[in-house]
Write an enzyme that holds these catalytic residues in place. Structure first.
Site, PDB file in Angstrom:
ATOM      1  N   PRO A  93      -5.876 -37.566 -69.141  1.00  0.00           N
ATOM      2  CA  PRO A  93      -4.575 -38.237 -69.223  1.00  0.00           C
ATOM      3  C   PRO A  93      -4.538 -39.374 -70.232  1.00  0.00           C
ATOM      4  CG  PRO A  93      -5.083 -37.768 -66.951  1.00  0.00           C
ATOM      5  CD  PRO A  93      -6.306 -37.396 -67.739  1.00  0.00           C
ATOM      6  N   CYS A  94      -3.464 -39.367 -71.027  1.00  0.00           N
ATOM      7  CA  CYS A  94      -3.370 -40.337 -72.120  1.00  0.00           C
ATOM      8  C   CYS A  94      -2.533 -41.553 -71.771  1.00  0.00           C
ATOM      9  CB  CYS A  94      -2.766 -39.661 -73.357  1.00  0.00           C
ATOM     10  SG  CYS A  94      -1.057 -39.100 -73.134  1.00  0.00           S
ATOM     11  N   GLN A  95      -1.785 -41.537 -70.671  1.00  0.00           N
ATOM     12  CA  GLN A  95      -0.885 -42.653 -70.372  1.00  0.00           C
ATOM     13  C   GLN A  95      -1.583 -44.016 -70.327  1.00  0.00           C
ATOM     14  OE1 GLN A  95      -0.898 -39.768 -68.879  1.00  0.00           O
ATOM     15  NE2 GLN A  95       1.158 -38.987 -68.516  1.00  0.00           N
ATOM     16  N   PHE A  97      -3.647 -45.169 -72.252  1.00  0.00           N
ATOM     17  CA  PHE A  97      -3.956 -45.642 -73.592  1.00  0.00           C
ATOM     18  C   PHE A  97      -2.766 -45.545 -74.539  1.00  0.00           C
ATOM     19  CE2 PHE A  97      -7.516 -43.112 -71.813  1.00  0.00           C
ATOM     20  CZ  PHE A  97      -8.259 -44.180 -71.347  1.00  0.00           C
TER      21      PHE A  97
END
Length: 480
Positions: A93-95, A97
């Protein structure tokens, strides 16, 4: 049947299967997938696992059925119940960053999902030979590079994986179509590693430079050579459903801004350009008034941030120079929603808005050059083609490098035949997905550059990649 040995791969945080498509094209076979979003998991199942079930393909070792598992956390804590695979891919998951989030990184619960990946790598019976991680560009940005990124690198080395000290940042628009590239600016951080043992992994002699980067690509290709119309390709207008067309209010907003920008452009001198800073109608005031506003705020002990003060002054200077034009548009712009009273020009020399790519963003309207599109995002910012329509889900799938055989469908128990999902879910899935061509290129380059080390633990990975085509599209073309 091919005599070339194939490798197996695990697909964590799998989404709708961008990594699956890339690794399948490289000669891999599926061994495991995990995706917590039920809609994405259902689309993954329909496109990648249903064909395996229907073909009677043999089950991978340690797998009881062709299915997408859910949340990875209970599958890795307290014990690892993920089967062994030669390659592990994870777009975790990128949220935590992303610039669109709070950027809490490892301090946010979702950011710690990397540790669930690490638990698999730590298990001698489950660890893969090669690891490929992917995340947003901001993971290697100033806020996270010296903390989160370095923590990931250090952890991989402590687990015996050789990896680069610097991030590999890459985008599909840097590759030509003949190598799997697509006309989409989608810079992502790729972290690749292969198992060499703890001692070798922590030897500074093995602290590599990235195999690929956006500045070192040694091919005869320039990103300004893209032609969206033919290289995507765009669907013919006659094949596009009317629901993707802009409504009357949206067309009016575009036409109003188009007339305003054209009138301003006609007043510019030789060599001058339209301003690149966000033009905001709500902040059009004389420079003297803007300066007073900034000074009063400072005197009250509530000064504007430097960026906001600069923004106010630039808009004031813009207004002072072009107020004869701007004042004639005041009433029209005041009738627009607040987010549509702000415009950002990023399309180079002036041209009609009908010849640009636009985004209707929460922060305003943005216009860009028409050759390649901005990155797909998981919220409602689908690219707009001039003053005509939005990109369709099929076109966004093409932007992500998925074959036209890919379907936004899912099988629902009790219903005869697959069901087409709603567009909102399709756009979200494409915005969250990994680009097939970029992932394929980075993986292929990494394996070929480290063929000796990888062959020592998984020769089948090297053999498969060496025999794979330069372009992942070729694999899907042959299959159809």
């Amino acid at each position: 049947m091919s005599s070339i040995p194939t490798f197996t791969f695990s697909d964590l945080f799998a989404g709708i299967g961008g990594f699956h498509a890339a690794l399948h094209a490289a000669g891999g076979t599926w061994a495991f997938a995990s995706e917590i979003d039920p809609d994405a998991a259902a689309v993954y199942d329909h496109n990648w696992l249903r064909p395996l079930r229907e073909s009677g393909a043999p089950m991978p070792e340690g797998v009881s059925s062709f299915q997408v598992s859910g949340d990875i956390v209970p599958l890795t804590d307290p014990e690892v119940r993920v089967p062994h695979a030669d390659v592990l891919a994870a777009g975790f998951p990128c949220q935590p960053f992303s610039k669109s989030g709070f950027q809490r990184g490892m301090d946010e619960t979702r950011g710690t999902l990397f540790w669930n990946i690490a638990r698999i790598l730590q298990d001698p019976e489950k660890r893969p030979a090669v690891v490929m991680l992917e995340n947003v560009r901001n993971l290697a940005g100033p806020r996270h590079r010296d903390t989160t990124f370095k923590t990931i690198v250090r952890t991989l080395r402590e687990l015996g994986y050789r990896t680069a000290s610097e991030p590999a940042v890459f985008s599909p628009h840097l590759l030509p179509r003949s190598m799997g590239g697509r006309p989409q600016v989608r810079e992502r951080v790729f972290i690749l590693a292969h198992y060499v043992g703890v001692e070798a992994a922590q030897d500074p002699a093995n602290f590599d430079d990235p195999i690929v980067s956006s500045t070192s690509l040694d091919i005869d290709w320039r990103k300004d050579q893209w032609d969206l119309e033919k290289d995507l390709p765009l669907l013919p207008d006659g094949e596009v459903d009317e629901r993707y067309e802009l409504d009357g209010a949206e067309v009016k907003m575009i036409q109003t801004w188009d007339r305003l920008l054209t009138a301003v452009a006609e007043r510019l001198g030789p060599g001058e350009k339209l301003p690149g800073f966000p033009i905001w109608a709500d902040e059009w005031r004389p420079l003297e008034a803007a300066t007073d506003l900034i000074d009063v705020a400072a005197a009250k002990g509530t000064p504007f941030p430097a960026w906001k003060a600069t923004f106010l002054l630039k808009n004031a200077e813009f207004y002072d120079r072009h107020r004869e034009v701007l004042d004639t548009f005041r009433m029209q712009l005041d009738a627009f929603p607040a987010s549509r009273r702000k415009f950002e020009w990023q399309a180079g020399p002036h041209r009609p808005l009908s010849e640009t790519i636009m985004h209707f963003r929460p922060s305003g309207i943005r216009a860009k050059r028409p050759d390649y599109v901005p990155a797909l995002v998981a919220i409602t910012q689908t690219s707009i083609l001039g003053d005509r329509r939005r990109l369709t889900p099929r076109e966004t799938a093409r932007l992500q490098g998925l074959p036209d055989t890919f379907e936004f469908r899912r099988t629902i128990p009790g219903i005869d035949g697959p069901v087409v999902q709603k567009d909102a879910a399709s756009y979200k899935q494409m915005g969250n997905g990994v680009n097939v061509g970029a992932a394929y290129y980075v993986f292929r380059e990494y394996v070929l550059s480290h063929r000796e080390g990888i062959a020592a633990v998984a020769p089948q990975v090297v053999a498969s990649v060496e025999s794979a085509a330069l372009n992942p599209d070729d694999r899907f073309a042959r299959a159809n």
